[in-house]
Design a protein around this motif. Sequence first.
Motif, PDB file in Angstrom:
ATOM      1  N   SER A  10      37.762  49.214  41.292  1.00 48.80           N
ATOM      2  CA  SER A  10      37.138  50.476  40.912  1.00 48.80           C
ATOM      3  C   SER A  10      37.152  51.502  42.031  1.00 48.80           C
ATOM      4  O   SER A  10      37.143  52.714  41.769  1.00 48.80           O
ATOM      5  CB  SER A  10      35.694  50.227  40.456  1.00 48.80           C
ATOM      6  N   GLY A  11      37.179  51.041  43.275  1.00 50.31           N
ATOM      7  CA  GLY A  11      37.219  51.986  44.387  1.00 50.31           C
ATOM      8  C   GLY A  11      38.583  52.587  44.606  1.00 50.31           C
ATOM      9  O   GLY A  11      38.709  53.728  45.067  1.00 50.31           O
ATOM     10  N   LEU A  12      39.645  51.826  44.272  1.00 53.59           N
ATOM     11  CA  LEU A  12      41.012  52.306  44.459  1.00 53.59           C
ATOM     12  C   LEU A  12      41.527  53.058  43.230  1.00 53.59           C
ATOM     13  O   LEU A  12      42.301  54.000  43.362  1.00 53.59           O
ATOM     14  CB  LEU A  12      41.938  51.127  44.773  1.00 53.59           C
ATOM     15  N   CYS A  13      41.125  52.623  42.061  1.00 52.88           N
ATOM     16  CA  CYS A  13      41.552  53.300  40.822  1.00 52.88           C
ATOM     17  C   CYS A  13      40.409  53.196  39.810  1.00 52.88           C
ATOM     18  O   CYS A  13      40.353  52.262  39.009  1.00 52.88           O
ATOM     19  CB  CYS A  13      42.823  52.651  40.266  1.00 52.88           C
ATOM     20  N   PRO A  14      39.482  54.147  39.836  1.00 53.18           N
ATOM     21  CA  PRO A  14      38.309  54.058  38.957  1.00 53.18           C
ATOM     22  C   PRO A  14      38.610  54.322  37.492  1.00 53.18           C
ATOM     23  O   PRO A  14      37.795  53.974  36.640  1.00 53.18           O
ATOM     24  CB  PRO A  14      37.369  55.119  39.525  1.00 53.18           C
ATOM     25  N   GLU A  15      39.771  54.915  37.177  1.00 55.74           N
ATOM     26  CA  GLU A  15      40.098  55.235  35.788  1.00 55.74           C
ATOM     27  C   GLU A  15      41.505  54.760  35.454  1.00 55.74           C
ATOM     28  O   GLU A  15      42.448  55.556  35.345  1.00 55.74           O
ATOM     29  CB  GLU A  15      39.988  56.739  35.543  1.00 55.74           C
ATOM     30  N   PRO A  16      41.692  53.454  35.263  1.00 53.43           N
ATOM     31  CA  PRO A  16      43.038  52.945  34.952  1.00 53.43           C
ATOM     32  C   PRO A  16      43.607  53.483  33.649  1.00 53.43           C
ATOM     33  O   PRO A  16      44.818  53.465  33.445  1.00 53.43           O
ATOM     34  CB  PRO A  16      42.837  51.432  34.893  1.00 53.43           C
TER      35      PRO A  16
ATOM     36  N   ALA B 128      35.482  39.542  34.784  1.00 58.63           N
ATOM     37  CA  ALA B 128      36.544  39.259  35.748  1.00 58.63           C
ATOM     38  C   ALA B 128      35.992  39.010  37.139  1.00 58.63           C
ATOM     39  O   ALA B 128      36.645  38.358  37.969  1.00 58.63           O
ATOM     40  CB  ALA B 128      37.557  40.405  35.779  1.00 58.63           C
ATOM     41  N   MET B 129      34.808  39.528  37.432  1.00 59.42           N
ATOM     42  CA  MET B 129      34.191  39.336  38.745  1.00 59.42           C
ATOM     43  C   MET B 129      32.917  38.488  38.668  1.00 59.42           C
ATOM     44  O   MET B 129      32.086  38.522  39.573  1.00 59.42           O
ATOM     45  CB  MET B 129      33.888  40.693  39.382  1.00 59.42           C
ATOM     46  N   THR B 130      32.779  37.717  37.586  1.00 59.68           N
ATOM     47  CA  THR B 130      31.654  36.791  37.443  1.00 59.68           C
ATOM     48  C   THR B 130      32.157  35.378  37.702  1.00 59.68           C
ATOM     49  O   THR B 130      32.980  34.867  36.935  1.00 59.68           O
ATOM     50  CB  THR B 130      31.043  36.874  36.036  1.00 59.68           C
ATOM     51  N   PRO B 131      31.707  34.712  38.762  1.00 61.96           N
ATOM     52  CA  PRO B 131      32.235  33.380  39.079  1.00 61.96           C
ATOM     53  C   PRO B 131      31.937  32.373  37.973  1.00 61.96           C
ATOM     54  O   PRO B 131      30.898  32.435  37.303  1.00 61.96           O
ATOM     55  CB  PRO B 131      31.503  33.001  40.377  1.00 61.96           C
ATOM     56  N   LEU B 132      32.863  31.441  37.780  1.00 58.25           N
ATOM     57  CA  LEU B 132      32.645  30.328  36.870  1.00 58.25           C
ATOM     58  C   LEU B 132      31.730  29.300  37.527  1.00 58.25           C
ATOM     59  O   LEU B 132      31.691  29.176  38.753  1.00 58.25           O
ATOM     60  CB  LEU B 132      33.991  29.690  36.501  1.00 58.25           C
ATOM     61  N   ASP B 133      31.007  28.566  36.721  1.00 58.40           N
ATOM     62  CA  ASP B 133      30.029  27.589  37.199  1.00 58.40           C
ATOM     63  C   ASP B 133      30.763  26.346  37.702  1.00 58.40           C
ATOM     64  O   ASP B 133      31.349  25.593  36.909  1.00 58.40           O
ATOM     65  CB  ASP B 133      29.072  27.222  36.062  1.00 58.40           C
ATOM     66  N   ARG B 134      30.732  26.103  39.005  1.00 59.46           N
ATOM     67  CA  ARG B 134      31.469  24.979  39.594  1.00 59.46           C
ATOM     68  C   ARG B 134      30.818  23.626  39.330  1.00 59.46           C
ATOM     69  O   ARG B 134      31.373  22.598  39.708  1.00 59.46           O
ATOM     70  CB  ARG B 134      31.674  25.199  41.090  1.00 59.46           C
ATOM     71  N   ARG B 135      29.671  23.607  38.665  1.00 59.16           N
ATOM     72  CA  ARG B 135      29.077  22.324  38.280  1.00 59.16           C
ATOM     73  C   ARG B 135      29.756  21.756  37.042  1.00 59.16           C
ATOM     74  O   ARG B 135      29.523  20.598  36.668  1.00 59.16           O
ATOM     75  CB  ARG B 135      27.582  22.496  38.012  1.00 59.16           C
ATOM     76  N   HIS B 136      30.607  22.551  36.412  1.00 63.67           N
ATOM     77  CA  HIS B 136      31.252  22.159  35.169  1.00 63.67           C
ATOM     78  C   HIS B 136      32.731  22.544  35.232  1.00 63.67           C
ATOM     79  O   HIS B 136      33.171  23.228  36.157  1.00 63.67           O
ATOM     80  CB  HIS B 136      30.566  22.847  33.986  1.00 63.67           C
TER      81      HIS B 136
ATOM     82  N   ALA C 246      39.823  46.376  48.921  1.00 62.19           N
ATOM     83  CA  ALA C 246      39.248  46.208  47.589  1.00 62.19           C
ATOM     84  C   ALA C 246      37.743  45.989  47.680  1.00 62.19           C
ATOM     85  O   ALA C 246      37.217  45.509  48.687  1.00 62.19           O
ATOM     86  CB  ALA C 246      39.914  45.037  46.876  1.00 62.19           C
ATOM     87  N   GLY C 247      37.047  46.332  46.600  1.00 63.84           N
ATOM     88  CA  GLY C 247      35.615  46.122  46.506  1.00 63.84           C
ATOM     89  C   GLY C 247      35.282  45.014  45.529  1.00 63.84           C
ATOM     90  O   GLY C 247      36.120  44.170  45.211  1.00 63.84           O
ATOM     91  N   THR C 248      34.081  45.030  45.010  1.00 65.27           N
ATOM     92  CA  THR C 248      33.606  43.915  44.184  1.00 65.27           C
ATOM     93  C   THR C 248      33.456  44.260  42.706  1.00 65.27           C
ATOM     94  O   THR C 248      32.887  43.479  41.951  1.00 65.27           O
ATOM     95  CB  THR C 248      32.239  43.426  44.714  1.00 65.27           C
ATOM     96  N   THR C 249      33.969  45.403  42.284  1.00 67.44           N
ATOM     97  CA  THR C 249      33.925  45.739  40.859  1.00 67.44           C
ATOM     98  C   THR C 249      35.323  46.098  40.373  1.00 67.44           C
ATOM     99  O   THR C 249      36.152  46.604  41.127  1.00 67.44           O
ATOM    100  CB  THR C 249      32.973  46.917  40.575  1.00 67.44           C
ATOM    101  N   LYS C 250      35.571  45.827  39.092  1.00 67.41           N
ATOM    102  CA  LYS C 250      36.877  46.048  38.490  1.00 67.41           C
ATOM    103  C   LYS C 250      36.771  47.032  37.333  1.00 67.41           C
ATOM    104  O   LYS C 250      35.701  47.291  36.795  1.00 67.41           O
ATOM    105  CB  LYS C 250      37.457  44.723  37.970  1.00 67.41           C
ATOM    106  N   ARG C 251      37.939  47.563  36.968  1.00 66.84           N
ATOM    107  CA  ARG C 251      38.089  48.363  35.762  1.00 66.84           C
ATOM    108  C   ARG C 251      39.285  47.813  34.985  1.00 66.84           C
ATOM    109  O   ARG C 251      40.257  47.343  35.588  1.00 66.84           O
ATOM    110  CB  ARG C 251      38.327  49.835  36.090  1.00 66.84           C
ATOM    111  N   VAL C 252      39.215  47.882  33.656  1.00 64.74           N
ATOM    112  CA  VAL C 252      40.267  47.331  32.801  1.00 64.74           C
ATOM    113  C   VAL C 252      40.641  48.369  31.744  1.00 64.74           C
ATOM    114  O   VAL C 252      39.780  49.100  31.242  1.00 64.74           O
ATOM    115  CB  VAL C 252      39.792  46.027  32.116  1.00 64.74           C
TER     116      VAL C 252
END
Length: 502
Positions: free
Chosen positions: A469-475, A122-130, A274-280
């Motif tokens: 993850s910083g706001l809710c580390p354990e969804p 979810a936090m890995t950018p897609l390749d804009r060359r494609h 918000a930070g740069t990591t997610k939880r699902v």
Amino acid sequence: MAPSLRKSVTRAVTGTLGLRGERMSKVDTAWLRMDSPVNLMVIVGVWVFRPGVDFDAFCERLLERLSKYPRFLQRVVEDPAGATWVRDRQFDILHHVVRGRLRRRRGDSERQALQARVAELAMTPLDRRHPLWQFELIESYDGGSALIARIHHCIGDGIALISVMMSLFDGGLPPPERPRRGAAAPAPDPLGAIETWLAGNVLKPLTGATVKAINVAGDGAARSLDLLSRPQEGLAQTLGQSADMARLGGQVLSDLAELVLMPDDSPTGLKGEAGTTKRVAWCDPLPLDEVKAIGKGLGCSINDVLLSCVAGALGAYLRGQGEATEGKEIRAMVPVNLRPLDQAWKLGNRFGIVPLVLPIGIENPVERLYEVKRRMHGLKGSTQPLLVYGVLSIAGALARPVQELLLSLFHRKTTAVMTNVPGPQKKLTLCGATLEQNMFWVPQTGHIGLGVSILSYGGGVQFGLITDSGLCPEPQKIIDQFEPEFTKLLTLAMMLPWGLEA
């Protein structure tokens, strides 16, 4: 690569050689530019199949079906004035379908490992060359396989992408043929007329370029402003081209003032930078028949029941974290479809947003349910989704810093983005494998750190969360509250005298 697959790749690419660059709409441009280090504008989905899906068969199916949609074969080229869709001369299906493996930490279940991988992607950018989409196939998962889908929001909104994804399944229909030259002209677009009126009479003070910013010649038709009464039908009725805009003026101005003057929602641990990591996390499906039984017994809609459970779970989680919730409420932005459903295959973004305030401080489940019902009823007839669509059109024509300033109006006053989508009630198959569970999340913009997904499918209803993850580390702690809140309402409904009117 198998020879048959290589031939399919060649066919798919050569079939697009005649495509010329096409200017991206202003609304789609706005979504393209909203990528940030803390929230990517990528729709993320998870499918679980049994038995497993064969990798080569899946690639073949994608090429066969997605080649009907040029957007999936086009990359994006940005310039100072916006962006353009152009064909990808280096298109290769193996850029877009990859094999993945789960990394299980000691003590993790397979589901936890899959959730961790979804959060990472979810936090890995897609390749804009494609072209801006990718599927990762986990070939061995829970007796079958799991598929993680990522599609950039600039390609299409949730309704459009559901239409595309359904075409992938066994028996799925391809998109309808485009009208040939010389065919009858399409019907007038009342939504375009509303956009023009909004630009000239309501939003013009924002910028002198407002009228030009909105795409007057849209693809869809305006739908009824009875926005939330039948979400499974989208906006079920159309406005005539000769709609009396003066009659709508008072409602529009009132709704605009309400949007601009929205108070901040209650401060809670779920809101912040918000930070740069997610939880699902997600739960097992709840029986849809039982949700319907609650609604029938208590005289509420299915949506009222589900949203009340969301509010109850969030409130219970916060109290479990030591926060007082009495009198508190949080605002969730809810997407509302603004297109005819028979035109969803055209892709692009054609939706507005309505703010829904959830009463998380009401602990009594029945009191909370009827308060949610009252608030949902109050949203009927609102023009706010059309206003937000107009604002997005304008934002896509402005410089990025100005766009961010304009859209911050919504980010600052919101805790969550929430979707509630009814899916097929019979289970689907793909390449001979049965889709057992599916979840998806739309992106959160700005510093919004909570995404809530409610999806019905195959006779069940599934809740899912994506959190900062910083706001809710354990969804999972929020997810674990859904079933108890649901059970409370079900128990009360089952105690009612069913032979009488509710």
